[in-house]
Write a protein that holds these residues in place. Structure first.
Motif, PDB file in Angstrom:
ATOM      1  N   GLY A   1     -19.172 -22.912  -3.266  1.00 15.32           N
ATOM      2  CA  GLY A   1     -20.368 -22.203  -3.706  1.00 15.32           C
ATOM      3  C   GLY A   1     -21.600 -22.986  -3.299  1.00 15.32           C
ATOM      4  O   GLY A   1     -21.527 -24.160  -2.947  1.00 15.32           O
ATOM      5  N   PHE A   2     -22.730 -22.345  -3.318  1.00 19.40           N
ATOM      6  CA  PHE A   2     -23.964 -22.993  -2.877  1.00 19.40           C
ATOM      7  C   PHE A   2     -24.307 -24.192  -3.755  1.00 19.40           C
ATOM      8  O   PHE A   2     -24.722 -25.224  -3.257  1.00 19.40           O
ATOM      9  N   ASN A   3     -24.133 -24.076  -5.063  1.00 17.28           N
ATOM     10  CA  ASN A   3     -24.466 -25.159  -5.972  1.00 17.28           C
ATOM     11  C   ASN A   3     -23.241 -25.673  -6.730  1.00 17.28           C
ATOM     12  O   ASN A   3     -23.380 -26.255  -7.812  1.00 17.28           O
ATOM     13  N   SER A   4     -22.094 -25.402  -6.233  1.00 17.20           N
ATOM     14  CA  SER A   4     -20.881 -25.849  -6.933  1.00 17.20           C
ATOM     15  C   SER A   4     -19.955 -26.551  -5.956  1.00 17.20           C
ATOM     16  O   SER A   4     -20.119 -26.476  -4.746  1.00 17.20           O
ATOM     17  N   GLY A   5     -18.935 -27.204  -6.488  1.00 14.65           N
ATOM     18  CA  GLY A   5     -18.025 -27.948  -5.622  1.00 14.65           C
ATOM     19  C   GLY A   5     -16.572 -27.682  -5.961  1.00 14.65           C
ATOM     20  O   GLY A   5     -16.247 -26.889  -6.853  1.00 14.65           O
ATOM     21  N   MET A   6     -15.694 -28.358  -5.240  1.00 13.69           N
ATOM     22  CA  MET A   6     -14.266 -28.225  -5.446  1.00 13.69           C
ATOM     23  C   MET A   6     -13.722 -29.518  -6.057  1.00 13.69           C
ATOM     24  O   MET A   6     -14.001 -30.617  -5.570  1.00 13.69           O
ATOM     25  N   ARG A   7     -12.960 -29.379  -7.113  1.00 11.15           N
ATOM     26  CA  ARG A   7     -12.365 -30.544  -7.746  1.00 11.15           C
ATOM     27  C   ARG A   7     -11.148 -30.977  -6.931  1.00 11.15           C
ATOM     28  O   ARG A   7     -10.303 -30.161  -6.598  1.00 11.15           O
ATOM     29  N   ALA A   8     -11.063 -32.281  -6.623  1.00  9.72           N
ATOM     30  CA  ALA A   8      -9.960 -32.755  -5.774  1.00  9.72           C
ATOM     31  C   ALA A   8      -9.487 -34.136  -6.196  1.00  9.72           C
ATOM     32  O   ALA A   8     -10.221 -34.885  -6.848  1.00  9.72           O
ATOM     33  N   GLU A   9      -8.275 -34.456  -5.819  1.00 12.03           N
ATOM     34  CA  GLU A   9      -7.695 -35.785  -6.028  1.00 12.03           C
ATOM     35  C   GLU A   9      -7.063 -36.206  -4.701  1.00 12.03           C
ATOM     36  O   GLU A   9      -6.232 -35.474  -4.153  1.00 12.03           O
ATOM     37  N   VAL A  10      -7.471 -37.337  -4.191  1.00 11.25           N
ATOM     38  CA  VAL A  10      -6.997 -37.769  -2.872  1.00 11.25           C
ATOM     39  C   VAL A  10      -6.355 -39.151  -3.002  1.00 11.25           C
ATOM     40  O   VAL A  10      -6.966 -40.086  -3.537  1.00 11.25           O
ATOM     41  N   LEU A  11      -5.148 -39.263  -2.506  1.00 10.33           N
ATOM     42  CA  LEU A  11      -4.427 -40.543  -2.514  1.00 10.33           C
ATOM     43  C   LEU A  11      -4.490 -41.133  -1.113  1.00 10.33           C
ATOM     44  O   LEU A  11      -3.996 -40.529  -0.154  1.00 10.33           O
ATOM     45  N   PHE A  12      -5.124 -42.289  -0.985  1.00 12.01           N
ATOM     46  CA  PHE A  12      -5.176 -42.986   0.296  1.00 12.01           C
ATOM     47  C   PHE A  12      -4.025 -43.994   0.345  1.00 12.01           C
ATOM     48  O   PHE A  12      -3.872 -44.823  -0.561  1.00 12.01           O
ATOM     49  N   VAL A  13      -3.218 -43.914   1.407  1.00 11.63           N
ATOM     50  CA  VAL A  13      -2.023 -44.749   1.532  1.00 11.63           C
ATOM     51  C   VAL A  13      -2.165 -45.670   2.740  1.00 11.63           C
ATOM     52  O   VAL A  13      -2.533 -45.230   3.835  1.00 11.63           O
TER      53      VAL A  13
END
Length: 329
Positions: A82-94
């Protein structure tokens, strides 16, 4: 999926990278439109949702999350920012490299052996190598509850069972307790397989295990060294030659009484060797003459007309009147 204001991130990357860190988790925050994913060399980025893998990105570089990442996520395809919203994410760096870890026994391991009723106290040291091999198992057993994971965590786990495995493989039948280094490769191979089984359910793999050395108590090491020396110099003459040669080569016997003594000893050894050879040759000659004498006796038992030894005409006696050679068997 949830959306929160004022918690947007511009960049998703491994923020606390360390060479001894196996993985690091980017916390659940909001990724705003136009954010970038940065993957450094030797890293993989694993997008998660509810503890499950959404997508794995391996190639290093900088990626636009909205256009280059989201379309490839398994359950988030088609999601638009969205223009003023975001996506919730979880990223594992290995960290994808192979880790090399030094190990060593803290205390001596008492190995049962027939030679020593109380057991053989032995220390050992070497290295082992491991890497992440299964992301699903890693997330299920470790990353699901930990923010990060260090090499030291794996080392603690390995060394907790290492003493038992060393005892198991050293004690196998056929291993010389006084020369374990000769079987170091076989022992290490067995330990590697057992260690791999210990950690494989956590998504890790033991790729190599080496034993650099076995260390005995000083008294036993002195005994091993002494026995080895006796075996190498069981020939006293050879021992003297080696010692003299080493002494002259090192310059410790140049001139003076030491040099004279060395020359005298070498001369005595040479003379002794010559006498031994002469005695050996004389003995061989006497044996040859004896054999010829036996061969010259007429096997039929009849008296020869001439002595087979000196050629003197016989007179009917059993012995030659000239040289005493026996003429009949």
């Amino acid at each position: 999926m949830g959306f929160f204001k004022n918690q947007f991130a511009d960049v998703v990357e491994w923020e606390e990278f360390r060479q001894d860190m196996i993985f690091w988790k980017w916390q659940e925050r909001e990724i705003k439109r136009g954010s970038k994913l940065i993957i450094q060399m030797g890293q993989d980025a694993v997008f998660l949702r509810d503890g499950k893998i959404e997508g794995i990105f391996e190639k290093e570089g900088s990626y636009d999350i909205e256009s280059q990442i989201v379309p490839f996520l398994s359950t988030l395809k088609g999601v638009k920012f969205g223009f003023n919203s975001g996506m919730r994410a979880e990223v594992l760096f290995v960290n994808t490299k192979t880790f090399v870890v030094k190990w060593g026994t803290k205390n001596a391991i008492n190995i049962p052996t027939e030679q020593l009723p109380g057991g053989m106290p032995i220390r050992a040291n070497g290295t082992f190598e491991f890497k992440v091999s299964d992301y699903v198992a890693l997330i299920d057993k470790i990353a699901g509850i930990k923010q990060s994971y260090l090499v030291e965590d794996v080392k603690i786990r390995i060394t907790a069972v290492l003493d038992q495995l060393l005892m198991k493989w050293i004690s196998r039948e056929g291993h010389d307790m006084f020369n374990l280094q000769a079987n170091a490769g076989e022992i290490a191979s067995g330990i590697r397989e057992d260690l791999d089984m210990q950690v494989i359910d956590s998504g890790l793999s033991i790729t190599n295990f080496t034993i650099m050395s076995f260390n005995y108590p000083k008294e036993i090491q002195d005994m091993i060294t002494k026995n080895a020396s006796h075996g190498m110099v069981s020939d006293l003459g050879k021992y003297q030659q080696i010692e003299l040669t080493n002494g002259m080569a090192s310059g410790k016997m140049q001139g003076g009484a030491a040099s004279d003594m060395a020359g005298m000893m070498m001369g005595m050894n040479v003379a002794k060797e010559m006498m031994d050879n002469m005695n050996k040759n004389e003995k061989g000659k006497n044996q040859k003459d004896s054999d010829e004498q036996v061969q010259n006796v007429d096997p039929s038992g009849k008296m020869p007309n001439f002595c087979p030894n000196c050629g003197e005409k016989t007179t009917g006696s059993k012995f030659c009147p000239n040289c005493g050679q026996k003429l009949v068997p």
